[in-house]
Design an enzyme around this catalytic site. Structure first.
Site, PDB file in Angstrom:
ATOM      1  N   GLN A 141      36.954  25.611  30.252  1.00 35.42           N
ATOM      2  CA  GLN A 141      37.737  26.549  29.462  1.00 35.42           C
ATOM      3  C   GLN A 141      39.138  26.730  30.044  1.00 35.42           C
ATOM      4  O   GLN A 141      39.409  26.353  31.185  1.00 35.42           O
ATOM      5  CB  GLN A 141      37.047  27.908  29.409  1.00 35.42           C
ATOM      6  CG  GLN A 141      36.821  28.534  30.769  1.00 35.42           C
ATOM      7  CD  GLN A 141      35.823  29.650  30.744  1.00 35.42           C
ATOM      8  OE1 GLN A 141      35.505  30.205  29.696  1.00 35.42           O
ATOM      9  NE2 GLN A 141      35.275  30.010  31.900  1.00 35.42           N
ATOM     10  N   TYR A 170      33.558  49.272  30.362  1.00 34.25           N
ATOM     11  CA  TYR A 170      32.723  48.100  30.032  1.00 34.25           C
ATOM     12  C   TYR A 170      31.746  47.813  31.163  1.00 34.25           C
ATOM     13  O   TYR A 170      30.548  47.620  30.948  1.00 34.25           O
ATOM     14  CB  TYR A 170      33.615  46.878  29.784  1.00 34.25           C
ATOM     15  CG  TYR A 170      32.845  45.580  29.623  1.00 34.25           C
ATOM     16  CD1 TYR A 170      32.453  45.149  28.363  1.00 34.25           C
ATOM     17  CD2 TYR A 170      32.509  44.806  30.731  1.00 34.25           C
ATOM     18  CE1 TYR A 170      31.733  43.965  28.215  1.00 34.25           C
ATOM     19  CE2 TYR A 170      31.789  43.632  30.589  1.00 34.25           C
ATOM     20  CZ  TYR A 170      31.404  43.218  29.332  1.00 34.25           C
ATOM     21  OH  TYR A 170      30.692  42.044  29.185  1.00 34.25           O
ATOM     22  N   CYS A 244      24.471  28.208  35.565  1.00 37.88           N
ATOM     23  CA  CYS A 244      23.363  29.159  35.676  1.00 37.88           C
ATOM     24  C   CYS A 244      22.038  28.601  35.159  1.00 37.88           C
ATOM     25  O   CYS A 244      20.971  29.030  35.612  1.00 37.88           O
ATOM     26  CB  CYS A 244      23.706  30.456  34.958  1.00 37.88           C
ATOM     27  SG  CYS A 244      23.672  30.341  33.165  1.00 37.88           S
ATOM     28  N   ASP A 264      26.587  38.584  31.756  1.00 39.35           N
ATOM     29  CA  ASP A 264      27.984  38.744  31.350  1.00 39.35           C
ATOM     30  C   ASP A 264      28.601  37.378  31.061  1.00 39.35           C
ATOM     31  O   ASP A 264      29.781  37.147  31.297  1.00 39.35           O
ATOM     32  CB  ASP A 264      28.760  39.464  32.461  1.00 39.35           C
ATOM     33  CG  ASP A 264      30.105  39.982  31.989  1.00 39.35           C
ATOM     34  OD1 ASP A 264      30.227  40.321  30.795  1.00 39.35           O
ATOM     35  OD2 ASP A 264      31.041  40.037  32.798  1.00 39.35           O
ATOM     36  N   TYR A 339      40.209  46.012  24.814  1.00 44.39           N
ATOM     37  CA  TYR A 339      39.725  45.366  23.596  1.00 44.39           C
ATOM     38  C   TYR A 339      40.316  46.024  22.350  1.00 44.39           C
ATOM     39  O   TYR A 339      40.392  45.409  21.291  1.00 44.39           O
ATOM     40  CB  TYR A 339      38.204  45.455  23.507  1.00 44.39           C
ATOM     41  CG  TYR A 339      37.447  44.614  24.512  1.00 44.39           C
ATOM     42  CD1 TYR A 339      38.092  43.959  25.557  1.00 44.39           C
ATOM     43  CD2 TYR A 339      36.072  44.488  24.421  1.00 44.39           C
ATOM     44  CE1 TYR A 339      37.388  43.220  26.482  1.00 44.39           C
ATOM     45  CE2 TYR A 339      35.342  43.741  25.333  1.00 44.39           C
ATOM     46  CZ  TYR A 339      36.012  43.108  26.365  1.00 44.39           C
ATOM     47  OH  TYR A 339      35.310  42.377  27.269  1.00 44.39           O
ATOM     48  N   GLU A 341      38.888  48.073  20.484  1.00 40.45           N
ATOM     49  CA  GLU A 341      37.839  48.114  19.477  1.00 40.45           C
ATOM     50  C   GLU A 341      36.554  48.611  20.148  1.00 40.45           C
ATOM     51  O   GLU A 341      36.398  48.527  21.363  1.00 40.45           O
ATOM     52  CB  GLU A 341      37.598  46.739  18.862  1.00 40.45           C
ATOM     53  CG  GLU A 341      37.269  45.658  19.883  1.00 40.45           C
ATOM     54  CD  GLU A 341      37.204  44.260  19.262  1.00 40.45           C
ATOM     55  OE1 GLU A 341      37.124  44.140  18.040  1.00 40.45           O
ATOM     56  OE2 GLU A 341      37.226  43.287  20.027  1.00 40.45           O
TER      57      GLU A 341
END
Length: 346
Positions: A141, A170, A244, A264, A339, A341
Site C-alpha cells: 500500500q 477510536y 498475520c 485493527d 474522520y 463522521e
C-alpha cells in the site's frame, strides 16, 4: 488552481439574463466562446488575459452555474469583485426574481499538498493539511503521514484516512471504552501499525501483548504511539512485523489462545458489490482464524465503517452468523475527530 462555483435558479426564459451578464465579462476583458448545446440551454467559456478561465452554463429549466478558475497567485480581491458584480447583475436583470444563490468556497486543485480526502460514504472533506511529513510505497500500500493543524499528524493508507493523533476516542472504543480489565490478560493485536492500541493497552498492565504490525509510525505519530514502537519487544509486549494469516494459523495449530483479540487490520468494505468479494472473504477468514485463538470467554474487538453504510454493515453482521462457531456481538458508535463522521465498532 482556484475553482469557484456560483449557482442560482433562473426562469426558463433566460436570454435576457445572458445578455445582461455578458457586459460583466466584457468589462473584465474576457473573450467569450459560445458552444452548441443542441437546444439545451446556453453554454459559454470565457478566457481572460490574466489566464482566468470561466464556464457559464444556463440550463433550460433555469439553473445557472458559473465556474471560475485562476492561478493561485491571482488577486483574490479582484476575483471576489467579479463574483459580486455577477451576482448583483443577475439580481438587477431579473428584478430580484431569483429563488436562491449559492457561492461555494474556493477549491484548490493541483496544490503541492493535497487537502481533499473522501469519507467512506462518498463526501469530500477538506482538511487543514499543510505538510506531507512522510510518504512511502510498501509492497502492499501507499503510506502517507500528513500534518493537520487541527488533528495533528494523520496516517493515510491508499488514500484512506486511518488515524490521527487526535483520535484517542477510536482507540478507546476498539479496546472496549474502558469497560474491560486487561490487567494480567493475554492480548493479540492484529494491525494497529500506528501503535495507538499497543500504547494504551500497555498502560493497563496486561500479562502479554502480541502485535502483528506494519512499520512506519514510530517517528511521526509519537503522540499516538508514545515510545512503544521504539523496540519491538518490551516487558509485556512483542511486535511481529509479519503477515498475520500464517501467524494466526501457527497459533491455532499450537493451541495458543488469548483473552482478547483486537482487529485493527481493515474496515468493513464500503459496498457489497462483486468487486469487493475478496475483501469480504479476507474479513471472514480473519474472523475464523481469530475465533480459533480466542479463549471460550474471550472477547474480539474490531472496527466497522461509516454509519451511513448501512448495507455493508448489515452484511458484516450476517457474516458473523456464518462463522465456524456461534458468536454474540454488540456495537458502539463513536465520533472519530479526523474522520468527521460517526463510526461503529463491534
Amino acid at each position: 488552481m482556484l475553482s469557484i462555483c456560483l449557482s442560482s435558479l433562473l426562469p426558463a426564459d433566460h436570454a435576457a439574463a445572458v445578455r445582461g451578464l455578458q457586459s460583466i465579462f466584457q468589462e473584465q476583458e474576457m473573450t467569450e466562446t459560445v458552444h452548441d448545446t443542441e437546444g439545451h440551454g446556453y453554454l459559454a467559456t470565457f478566457v481572460g488575459k490574466n489566464g482566468r478561465f470561466a464556464v457559464l452554463r444556463v440550463h433550460s429549466h433555469g439553473l445557472v452555474t458559473f465556474d471560475l478558475q485562476c492561478s493561485e497567485g491571482d488577486d483574490l480581491a479582484q476575483v471576489d469583485n467579479l463574483l459580486n458584480a455577477l451576482e448583483k447583475k443577475l439580481k438587477t436583470v431579473l428584478h430580484g426574481d431569483i429563488q436562491r444563490v449559492k457561492r461555494l468556497p474556493v477549491l484548490r486543485r493541483g496544490a503541492e499538498v493535497d487537502r481533499y480526502w473522501p469519507t467512506a460514504d462518498g463526501r469530500l472533506v477538506e482538511y487543514d493539511i499543510d505538510e506531507v511529513v512522510y510518504e512511502k510505497d510498501s509492497p502492499y500500500q501507499n503510506i502517507k503521514i500528513m500534518h493537520s493543524r487541527q488533528f495533528g499528524n494523520i496516517l493515510i493508507l491508499n488514500g484512506d484516512v486511518n488515524l490521527a493523533e487526535s483520535d484517542l476516542p477510536y482507540t478507546h472504543a476498539i479496546m472496549g471504552s474502558g469497560r474491560e480489565r486487561y490487567a494480567g490478560k493475554e492480548v493479540l493485536i492484529l494491525g494497529g501499525g500506528d501503535g495507538g492500541i499497543l500504547c494504551e493497552v500497555v498502560k493497563l498492565k496486561p500479562k502479554m501483548i502480541t502485535m502483528l504490525v506494519i512499520d512506519g509510525c514510530r517517528k511521526h505519530m509519537r503522540k499516538t504511539c508514545g515510545n512503544v514502537l521504539d523496540n519491538l519487544k518490551g516487558d509485556c509486549y512483542e511486535v511481529l512485523v509479519q503477515d498475520c494469516i500464517p501467524v494466526l494459523k501457527k497459533f491455532g495449530d499450537e493451541g495458543r489462545t488469548f483473552d482478547y483479540v483486537i482487529n485493527d487490520l481493515t474496515a468493513v468494505p464500503i459496498s457489497t458489490a462483486p468487486e469487493e468479494e475478496s475483501t469480504w472473504e479476507f474479513l471472514r477468514h480473519i474472523l475464523d482464524l481469530s475465533i480459533k485463538v480466542l479463549r471460550p470467554n474471550g472477547k474480539y474487538f474490531t472496527q466497522g465503517n461509516c454509519v451511513n453504510l448501512t448495507e455493508a454493515l448489515n452484511e458484516y453482521e450476517k457474516l458473523l452468523g456464518r462463522l465456524s462457531c456461534k458468536v454474540d456481538f454488540s456495537k458502539e458508535v463513536v465520533c472519530v475527530p479526523s474522520y468527521m463522521e460517526l463510526y461503529p465498532l463491534k
